[in-house]
Design a protein around this motif. Structure first.
Motif, short mmCIF file in Angstrom:
data_model
loop_
_atom_site.label_atom_id
_atom_site.label_comp_id
_atom_site.label_asym_id
_atom_site.label_seq_id
_atom_site.Cartn_x
_atom_site.Cartn_y
_atom_site.Cartn_z
N LEU A 249 10.00 -3.80 6.42
CA LEU A 249 8.93 -2.95 5.89
C LEU A 249 7.70 -3.77 5.50
O LEU A 249 6.60 -3.21 5.39
CB LEU A 249 9.43 -2.17 4.67
CG LEU A 249 10.39 -1.02 4.96
CD1 LEU A 249 10.92 -0.42 3.67
CD2 LEU A 249 9.73 0.06 5.81
N ASP A 250 7.87 -5.07 5.29
CA ASP A 250 6.72 -5.91 4.95
C ASP A 250 5.63 -5.82 6.02
O ASP A 250 4.44 -5.81 5.70
CB ASP A 250 7.15 -7.38 4.79
CG ASP A 250 8.02 -7.61 3.56
OD1 ASP A 250 8.04 -6.73 2.67
OD2 ASP A 250 8.68 -8.66 3.50
N SER A 251 6.04 -5.74 7.26
CA SER A 251 5.07 -5.68 8.36
C SER A 251 4.29 -4.37 8.36
O SER A 251 3.25 -4.26 9.01
CB SER A 251 5.79 -5.84 9.71
OG SER A 251 6.42 -7.11 9.80
N TYR A 252 4.81 -3.37 7.66
CA TYR A 252 4.15 -2.08 7.59
C TYR A 252 3.49 -1.85 6.22
O TYR A 252 3.11 -0.72 5.90
CB TYR A 252 5.16 -0.96 7.88
CG TYR A 252 5.68 -1.02 9.30
CD1 TYR A 252 5.04 -0.37 10.33
CD2 TYR A 252 6.81 -1.78 9.61
CE1 TYR A 252 5.50 -0.44 11.63
CE2 TYR A 252 7.28 -1.88 10.91
CZ TYR A 252 6.62 -1.20 11.91
OH TYR A 252 7.08 -1.29 13.21
N ASP A 253 3.39 -2.92 5.44
CA ASP A 253 2.74 -2.85 4.14
C ASP A 253 3.41 -1.80 3.26
O ASP A 253 2.74 -0.98 2.63
CB ASP A 253 1.24 -2.54 4.32
CG ASP A 253 0.42 -2.80 3.06
OD1 ASP A 253 0.90 -3.57 2.19
OD2 ASP A 253 -0.68 -2.23 2.95
N THR B 94 0.82 -1.21 0.00
CA THR B 94 0.00 0.00 0.00
C THR B 94 0.85 1.26 0.00
O THR B 94 0.43 2.30 -0.49
CB THR B 94 -0.94 0.00 1.23
OG1 THR B 94 -1.77 -1.15 1.17
CG2 THR B 94 -1.82 1.24 1.26
N GLN B 95 2.07 1.19 0.57
CA GLN B 95 2.92 2.37 0.73
C GLN B 95 4.27 2.13 0.06
O GLN B 95 4.78 1.01 0.05
CB GLN B 95 3.12 2.65 2.23
CG GLN B 95 1.80 2.88 2.96
CD GLN B 95 2.00 2.86 4.47
OE1 GLN B 95 2.01 3.91 5.10
NE2 GLN B 95 2.17 1.67 5.04
N LEU B 96 4.84 3.23 -0.45
CA LEU B 96 6.09 3.14 -1.20
C LEU B 96 6.96 4.34 -0.91
O LEU B 96 6.50 5.48 -0.93
CB LEU B 96 5.81 3.07 -2.70
CG LEU B 96 7.01 3.09 -3.64
CD1 LEU B 96 7.78 1.76 -3.57
CD2 LEU B 96 6.57 3.37 -5.09
N ILE B 97 8.25 4.09 -0.65
CA ILE B 97 9.26 5.13 -0.54
C ILE B 97 10.20 4.98 -1.73
O ILE B 97 10.66 3.88 -2.04
CB ILE B 97 10.08 5.01 0.75
CG1 ILE B 97 9.18 5.07 1.98
CG2 ILE B 97 11.16 6.10 0.83
CD1 ILE B 97 9.87 4.67 3.27
#
Length: 233
Positions: free
Chosen positions: A106-110, A73-76
């Motif tokens: 980061l997988d755990s934070y979607d 859902t999120q991308l840096i």
């Protein structure tokens, strides 16, 4: 370290005085932590802007911007400075991105964190491998994406953050310059040292070792020797 550095020392105090001054400093450190928490809270309340459906280049061919999320859902995105045809690219970007070797948390934070560069994808991937970088790289060469998120051809580096809702991508945050320091562990560690970064712009006691900004930074060749395929066993 040179003779000037070895001659420079903090004043000596007894344990009680050291603890008293440390406690005074801790008040400021805690205040800074609370301010960073407040900044993060404001960041979470920023509006966002919808992005066009850009096409970038990946190791496996063309991909849409939404594909960079790989279902997250999120991308840096870190936008790596690039000089076409140069053997060695920006040492700051090379060193900065070399730190990120374990991103599975980061997988755990979607969420996902990747590199985007203006370099042609083949040239970019060859450089990635030469310096031992372990992040996923994409190219925005031939796409206006980089320029539209403040990382144009011939321009500087940048960090951008995006949120995905289905196939629609929104831009939520951007920074550049020293704003990227919050993502690195190098400067926070160096800032803990008695001599700090040893750069001329820093407020240091008289006699502390100092040199021009960037002089102490490792070069791209240094990064390659440390992390690349030909690094010492």
């Amino acid at each position: 370290m040179d003779a000037t550095a070895t001659a420079a020392r903090p004043p000596i105090a007894d344990a009680d005085e050291w603890r008293r001054q440390l406690d005074e400093l801790r008040v400021r450190e805690k205040a800074a932590t609370r301010e960073l928490d407040a900044i993060a809270a404001q960041r979470r309340r920023l509006p966002m802007v919808e992005m066009p459906d850009y096409v970038l280049q990946s190791e496996h061919g063309p991909v849409r911007l939404v594909d960079l999320f790989e279902g997250k859902t999120q991308l840096i995105t870190y936008h790596h400075m690039w000089w076409p045809g140069n053997e060695w690219q920006c040492p700051g970007c090379t060193g900065f991105t070399s730190q990120f070797t374990r991103l599975d948390f980061l997988d755990s934070y979607d969420a996902r964190f990747v590199i985007v560069t203006q370099g042609e994808i083949g040239e970019a991937l060859a450089y990635r491998d030469k310096v031992g970088n372990r992040m996923t790289w994409y190219s925005t060469a031939g796409s206006p994406f980089g320029a539209d998120v403040d990382a144009p051809p011939g321009g500087g580096f940048a960090v951008n953050v995006f949120l995905r809702d289905g196939d629609t991508v929104y831009r939520t945050w951007h920074t550049t310059g020293r704003g990227t320091e919050q993502l690195t562990h190098t400067f926070p560690l160096i800032d803990l040292l008695p001599y700090g970064r040893q750069e001329e712009w820093q407020d240091s006691p008289e006699g502390w070792p100092q040199h021009p900004t960037y002089e102490g930074w490792p070069g791209s060749q240094d990064i390659a020797r440390a992390y690349g395929p030909n690094r010492p066993a």
